[in-house]
Scaffold this active site. Structure first.
Site, PDB file in Angstrom:
ATOM      1  N   GLU A 163       0.803  -1.229   0.000  1.00 23.61           N
ATOM      2  CA  GLU A 163       0.000   0.000   0.000  1.00 23.61           C
ATOM      3  C   GLU A 163       0.833   1.274   0.000  1.00 23.61           C
ATOM      4  OE1 GLU A 163      -3.023  -0.093   3.032  1.00 23.61           O
ATOM      5  OE2 GLU A 163      -4.151  -1.636   1.995  1.00 23.61           O
ATOM      6  N   GLU A 355      -5.196  -8.421   0.432  1.00 18.96           N
ATOM      7  CA  GLU A 355      -5.884  -8.114   1.694  1.00 18.96           C
ATOM      8  C   GLU A 355      -7.367  -7.893   1.428  1.00 18.96           C
ATOM      9  OE1 GLU A 355      -4.299  -4.864   4.045  1.00 18.96           O
ATOM     10  OE2 GLU A 355      -2.243  -5.582   3.808  1.00 18.96           O
TER      11      GLU A 355
HETATM   12  C1  FCB Z   1      -4.407  -1.986   5.327  1.00 20.48           C
HETATM   13  C2  FCB Z   1      -3.014  -2.315   5.809  1.00 20.48           C
HETATM   14  C3  FCB Z   1      -2.975  -3.393   6.862  1.00 20.48           C
HETATM   15  C4  FCB Z   1      -4.137  -3.300   7.813  1.00 20.48           C
HETATM   16  C5  FCB Z   1      -5.432  -3.195   7.067  1.00 20.48           C
HETATM   17  C6  FCB Z   1      -6.652  -3.150   7.944  1.00 20.48           C
HETATM   18  O1  FCB Z   1      -4.453  -0.660   4.912  1.00 20.48           O
HETATM   19  O2  FCB Z   1      -2.213  -2.733   4.734  1.00 20.48           O
HETATM   20  O3  FCB Z   1      -1.737  -3.315   7.503  1.00 20.48           O
HETATM   21  O4  FCB Z   1      -3.941  -2.278   8.693  1.00 20.48           O
HETATM   22  O5  FCB Z   1      -5.435  -2.060   6.247  1.00 20.48           O
END
Ligand code: FCB
Length: 473
Positions: A163, A355
Site C-alpha cells: 500500500e 488483503e
Molecule cells: C491496510 C493495511 C494493513 C491493515 C489493514 C486493515 O491498509 O495494509 O496493515 O492495517 O489495512
C-alpha cells in the site's frame, strides 16, 4: 461452483502489527516505534512493543494456521530487524528469525508470501531524509537484496511494497500515520517517485539474485468505483473514475500502477506535478517498470457510481443505515468483482487479493467462544463476488484474508479487531473465532462450501442492479 484448481487460500499479517520484540535481535527503531511514543498519535497510547508477541510465539501461530488449513501465509519482514541502521550492517539474529519462521511454515505445508516493506521504515533512514532522499531507492534495494540472499532458496513468492498510497498519504500528507508528516505536493511527488523506483530496483534485484524462480508482485490499495447498473456506458464511467486522478495527491490508483506496470506517468500527473519530478525522471521509468508476475490488490470497500447526464460517473449517495464494519467502512462486496476486473483489464496481469477483511466488535462469549457471524457473512459475500469475477474470465490466483490475528491496527491501536483468531492482549491467549472454522471449510472444499449463492448478492440494503444478478453460480 468451486474456485479454480490451485487457487491460493491465505491470510496475512505484517511485522510491526504482530511481532513485538522491538529490542530483540539488535533491531533498530522504526518510524512506528517513534510515532507510538508521540503523545496523542495512537489511541490509548498503544504501541507495537509487544503486539501479538509473535516473535516468541510464532510456532504456535503457525500451528493455528495449519489447523485452519491455510495454503499460504503473507508475512512481512521488518527492515530494522534485518538492517538495524537501515543500510549497511545486517543483523544475523534478525535474519535468523525469518529463517526459522519460513522453515516452520514450509514444515506445516504453508507457502510463505513475503512482503519486503509493510511500513516499518528504519528511523535511522528517516533521519537522513527518508523517502525524500534520492538514495532511498538504493537503500531499499540493498535491504531487499539481504532478504532475498537469505530466504530465496525457500521463498518463491514476493511482494515488494504494501500500500504505497497509504504510507505516503497517511504518513506524509495527513500525518495520521508514521512518520506523521504533512508535506506539500512537491515533496509528495518526489516521495512517490522514489518509492516507485525502489519497487523497480527491488524487483530487478530479486530476479537477479533469487535462488529459485521468483514470482513477484506488489500490493497497492485497489481504490474501486463500482457501477450500480451494468450498462456498458455505466461500466465505462465507473472504470474511468476508478483510474482517474482527480486531485494532486497520493490517493489514487494510476500514479502508482501506471509507471510500475505500464512504464509511464499518467498525463494527469504530468499535468499536475511534472515540475516537481526529480531531474532524470524519464530515465527512472525504465527501472521502475520491471516485469512482474501478479498484481496484488488490497480491497476492503469501494465506491458506488451511477451514470451522469454527460456520461460521467456520479457517486451514489450512501443509503441511510448502510451496512458498515466496526471501523465504519462501507460493506460493498461488488468491489471484489469490479476491482479485479478493472485492474486486470488495464494491466493484463493475474490478480492476487492480498488483503480483504473487516474490523468487527469481537469478544469472548459466555460459552468461551468468539462468534463473529458478521465476518463470515462479509467474507462469504466478497468471495462470492470474487468467484463471479473468475467466472467472467478474470485470472485471480489467490485470496489472503486480513488478518490471521487480531493485531496492532496502526493509529487505532488495538481497538479494531481484524483477525480470524482472537487475541487477548493481556494474556496473549489465542482463540480461533467461528470465522476461522468457517474459513477452514471454505479452504477444504475449495470454495464449494460457500453454496450456490455464495454471497454473490450485495448487502440486502443496497439498491441496484447487482441484486438482480446475485443468484446462481
Ligand atoms: C491496510 C493495511 C494493513 C491493515 C489493514 C486493515 O491498509 O495494509 O496493515 O492495517 O489495512
Amino acid at each position: 461452483m468451486s474456485f479454480p484448481t490451485g487457487f491460493v487460500w491465505g491470510a496475512g499479517t505484517s511485522s510491526y502489527q504482530i511481532e513485538g520484540a522491538v529490542d530483540e535481535h539488535g533491531r533498530g527503531p522504526s518510524v512506528w516505534d517513534a510515532f507510538c511514543r508521540t503523545p496523542g498519535k495512537i489511541k490509548h497510547g498503544d504501541t507495537g512493543d509487544i503486539a501479538c508477541d509473535h516473535v516468541a510465539r510464532y510456532r504456535g501461530d503457525v500451528a493455528l494456521m495449519k489447523q485452519i488449513g491455510l495454503g499460504a501465509y503473507r508475512l512481512s519482514v521488518s527492515w530494522p530487524r534485518v538492517m538495524p541502521g537501515g543500510d549497511g550492517a545486517v543483523s544475523e539474529a534478525g535474519l535468523a528469525f525469518y529463517d526459522r519462521l519460513v522453515d516452520e511454515l514450509l514444515g506445516a505445508g504453508i507457502t510463505p508470501y513475503v512482503t519486503i516493506f509493510h511500513w516499518d521504515y528504519p528511523l535511522a533512514l528517516y533521519r537522513r531524509g527518508g523517502w525524500l532522499n534520492p538514495s532511498s531507492a538504493s537503500w531499499f534495494e540493498a535491504y531487499a537484496g539481504a532478504v532475498v540472499d537469505r530466504l530465496s532458496d525457500r521463498v518463491r513468492d514476493w511482494i515488494t511494497i504494501n500500500e504505497p498510497q497509504v504510507f505516503i498519504n497517511h504518513g506524509h500528507t495527513t500525518g495520521e500515520n508514521a512518520p506523521g508528516l504533512r508535506l506539500p505536493i512537491g515533496d509528495i511527488t518526489r516521495i512517490v517517485h522514489n518509492t516507485l523506483l525502489a519497487h523497480g530496483l527491488a524487483v530487478r534485484c530479486i530476479r537477479e539474485r533469487a535462488r529459485t524462480r521468483a514470482r513477484i508482485g506488489w500490493a497497492p490499495v485497489g481504490l474501486v468505483n463500482s457501477p450500480v447498473g451494468d450498462s456498458p456506458a455505466e461500466v465505462e464511467a465507473a472504470r474511468a473514475k476508478t483510474f482517474a486522478i482527480e486531485q494532486p495527491g497520493a490517493w489514487n490508483n494510476t500514479w502508482f500502477n501506471d509507471p510500475v506496470l505500464l512504464g509511464r506517468y499518467p498525463d494527469e500527473v504530468l499535468g499536475l506535478v511534472a515540475e516537481h519530478l526529480p531531474a532524470g525522471w524519464e530515465r527512472d521509468l525504465e527501472a521502475m517498470r520491471q516485469p512482474v508476475d501478479f498484481l496484488g490488490l488490497n480491497i476492503y470497500q469501494g465506491g458506488r457510481v451511477s451514470l451522469g447526464e454527460g456520461g460521467e460517473a456520479v457517486p451514489v449517495r450512501q443509503e441511510t443505515g448502510r451496512a458498515r464494519t466496526a471501523f465504519g467502512w462501507s460493506i460493498t462486496p461488488e468491489a471484489l468483482y469490479w476491482g479485479p476486473r478493472f485492474f486486470h483489464e488495464r494491466y493484463k496481469l493475474p490478480i492476487v487479493i492480498t488483503e480483504n477483511g473487516l474490523a468487527n466488535l469481537d469478544w469472548v462469549h459466555l460459552d468461551g467462544r468468539v462468534h463473529d457471524p458478521q465476518r463470515i457473512d462479509y467474507t462469504a459475500r466478497h468471495l462470492g463476488q470474487l468467484r463471479r469475477a473468475i467466472r467472467d474470465g478474470v485470472p485471480v490466483e489467490g485470496y489472503f484474508h486480513w488478518s490471521l490475528l487480531d493485531n496492532f491496527e496502526w493509529a487505532e491501536g488495538y481497538d479494531q479487531r481484524f483477525g480470524l483468531i482472537y487475541v487477548n492482549f493481556e494474556t496473549q491467549q489465542r482463540i480461533p473465532k467461528e470465522s476461522a472454522a468457517w474459513y477452514a471449510e471454505v479452504i477444504r472444499t475449495n470454495g464449494r462450501s460457500l453454496g450456490p449463492l455464495g454471497g454473490e448478492a450485495v448487502p440486502a440494503n443496497a439498491a441496484g442492479a447487482d441484486q438482480a444478478r446475485g443468484g446462481g453460480s
